[in-house]
Each structure stands twice: as C-alpha cells, then as structure tokens.
Design a protein around this motif. Structure first.
Motif, short mmCIF file in Angstrom:
data_model
loop_
_atom_site.label_atom_id
_atom_site.label_comp_id
_atom_site.label_asym_id
_atom_site.label_seq_id
_atom_site.Cartn_x
_atom_site.Cartn_y
_atom_site.Cartn_z
N ALA A 96 2.71 15.26 -20.64
CA ALA A 96 2.96 14.11 -19.58
C ALA A 96 4.50 14.13 -19.36
CB ALA A 96 2.35 12.82 -19.80
N LEU A 97 5.31 14.57 -19.98
CA LEU A 97 6.88 14.35 -20.01
C LEU A 97 7.14 14.53 -18.41
CD1 LEU A 97 8.18 15.51 -23.47
CD2 LEU A 97 8.19 13.10 -22.48
N PRO A 98 6.69 15.74 -17.83
CA PRO A 98 7.28 15.92 -16.45
C PRO A 98 6.97 14.86 -15.52
CG PRO A 98 6.24 17.94 -17.25
CD PRO A 98 5.95 16.90 -18.21
N ASP A 99 5.97 14.06 -15.67
CA ASP A 99 5.59 12.92 -14.88
C ASP A 99 6.17 11.83 -15.16
OD1 ASP A 99 4.03 14.69 -13.39
OD2 ASP A 99 2.22 14.38 -15.17
N TRP A 100 6.87 11.39 -16.48
CA TRP A 100 7.49 10.35 -16.97
C TRP A 100 8.56 9.94 -15.95
CZ3 TRP A 100 6.78 5.93 -19.00
CH2 TRP A 100 7.85 4.93 -19.44
N HIS A 101 8.64 8.88 -15.31
CA HIS A 101 9.87 8.61 -14.67
C HIS A 101 10.41 7.12 -15.04
CE1 HIS A 101 9.24 11.89 -12.35
NE2 HIS A 101 8.13 11.64 -12.18
N GLY A 102 9.82 6.67 -16.24
CA GLY A 102 10.60 5.39 -16.65
C GLY A 102 9.70 4.27 -16.41
N CYS A 103 9.64 3.30 -17.03
CA CYS A 103 8.93 1.88 -16.89
C CYS A 103 9.59 0.91 -17.90
CB CYS A 103 7.61 2.18 -17.39
SG CYS A 103 6.30 0.89 -17.27
N THR A 104 9.32 -0.23 -17.72
CA THR A 104 9.90 -1.24 -18.78
C THR A 104 8.74 -2.29 -19.24
OG1 THR A 104 10.39 -2.65 -16.81
CG2 THR A 104 12.04 -1.27 -17.87
N GLN A 105 7.46 -2.11 -18.43
CA GLN A 105 6.36 -2.87 -18.94
C GLN A 105 5.65 -2.69 -20.19
OE1 GLN A 105 5.52 -5.77 -17.74
NE2 GLN A 105 4.28 -6.12 -19.24
N PRO A 106 5.71 -3.36 -21.41
CA PRO A 106 5.22 -2.60 -22.51
C PRO A 106 3.67 -2.61 -22.65
CG PRO A 106 6.27 -4.93 -23.10
CD PRO A 106 6.43 -4.30 -21.69
N GLY A 107 3.21 -1.86 -23.33
CA GLY A 107 1.78 -1.71 -23.71
C GLY A 107 1.36 -0.29 -23.19
N VAL A 108 -0.07 -0.09 -23.04
CA VAL A 108 -0.48 1.13 -22.57
C VAL A 108 -0.42 1.35 -21.36
CG1 VAL A 108 -2.63 2.95 -22.66
CG2 VAL A 108 -2.09 1.24 -24.62
N ILE A 109 0.25 2.51 -20.80
CA ILE A 109 0.63 2.80 -19.18
C ILE A 109 0.04 3.88 -18.91
CG2 ILE A 109 2.45 0.99 -19.07
CD1 ILE A 109 4.30 3.86 -19.51
N SER A 110 -0.43 4.13 -17.71
CA SER A 110 -0.89 5.67 -16.86
C SER A 110 0.60 6.34 -16.78
CB SER A 110 -1.68 5.23 -15.72
OG SER A 110 -2.67 4.61 -16.00
N VAL A 111 0.53 7.34 -16.93
CA VAL A 111 1.65 8.49 -16.49
C VAL A 111 1.01 9.55 -15.67
CG1 VAL A 111 3.39 9.80 -17.65
CG2 VAL A 111 2.73 8.04 -18.83
N GLY A 112 1.84 9.59 -14.40
CA GLY A 112 1.40 10.63 -13.63
C GLY A 112 -0.04 10.47 -12.97
N ASN A 113 -0.72 11.56 -12.38
CA ASN A 113 -1.93 11.32 -11.72
C ASN A 113 -3.00 12.16 -12.30
OD1 ASN A 113 -1.03 13.85 -10.57
ND2 ASN A 113 -1.07 13.00 -8.53
N ARG A 114 -2.67 12.48 -13.65
CA ARG A 114 -3.63 13.59 -14.43
C ARG A 114 -4.50 12.57 -15.57
NH1 ARG A 114 -0.08 18.26 -15.49
NH2 ARG A 114 1.47 16.86 -15.36
N GLY A 115 -4.35 11.49 -15.58
CA GLY A 115 -4.97 10.84 -16.40
C GLY A 115 -4.51 10.41 -17.51
N ALA A 116 -2.92 10.85 -17.88
CA ALA A 116 -2.34 10.77 -19.14
C ALA A 116 -1.98 9.52 -19.20
CB ALA A 116 -1.12 11.63 -19.16
N LYS A 117 -1.97 9.00 -20.70
CA LYS A 117 -1.73 7.70 -21.07
C LYS A 117 -0.60 7.41 -22.19
CE LYS A 117 -5.35 5.31 -19.30
NZ LYS A 117 -5.07 4.40 -17.95
N ALA A 118 0.42 6.32 -21.91
CA ALA A 118 1.45 6.42 -22.99
C ALA A 118 1.56 5.11 -23.45
CB ALA A 118 2.61 7.00 -22.31
N LEU A 119 2.08 5.01 -24.66
CA LEU A 119 2.25 3.60 -25.41
C LEU A 119 3.86 3.26 -25.24
CD1 LEU A 119 1.48 1.21 -27.11
CD2 LEU A 119 1.69 2.43 -29.03
#
Length: 93
Positions: A12-35
């Motif tokens: 999912a790294l290529p789809d990561w563009h940053g975020c500041t809201q902590p928690g479990v978040i969606s990354v990109g449009n392929r269903g990946a999740k990140a903490l």
C-alpha cells in the motif's frame, strides 16, 4: 520528513499520501488498511516476540515500561483507565 508513526502494508506504500488522523485508516482504493499512531512525542518500539507496539508515554524509567508491558501480557486485565478505544494506560507496581 516526519509525522506520526504508521503501520502499513508494503503493497500500500505507493497509495500512501499522508494523514494526521490517528487510528485505522483506509489507504488507496484497493481495500488496504493502515494503523496511524498519534503524533505524540513518544518513543515507539515493535516488540516482535509478542507482535505488539509499545509506546513510552509515562514511565519514568525504561525498566518500569518493560515491567508494565510484561504485567499486561501476563494478565491482560486493564490496570488503569483507558485513554481512548484500543488504548490502555498501565501503572507499574
């Protein structure tokens, strides 16, 4: 660079563009999740033998932090008031 620590699948790294809201978040449009961990100035360590993340927020010494983590791993009943969902504060003995 900088920002809060994040646990994210390598795929999912290529789809990561940053975020500041902590928690479990969606990354990109392929269903990946990140903490995304909160942006607190706290040392964070991955403890591979227990498959957990450990953040140093309040212990005075590293030994207190390790002892508190071992106590929770041995007996996972909450030892302190939970600061947020999925987060526990523990008090070393």
């Amino acid at each position: 660079m900088g920002g809060p620590p994040i646990v994210i699948p390598v795929s999912a790294l290529p789809d990561w563009h940053g975020c500041t809201q902590p928690g479990v978040i969606s990354v990109g449009n392929r269903g990946a999740k990140a903490l995304l961990l909160g942006d607190e100035p706290a040392t964070t360590r991955f403890v591979s033998e227990h498959n957990l993340l450990l953040r140093w927020l309040a212990a005075d010494r590293e030994t207190e932090l390790r002892d508190a983590a071992e106590a929770v791993l041995t007996d996972p009943k909450p030892l302190g008031r939970s600061a947020a969902p999925g987060r526990r504060t523990v008090r070393p003995s």
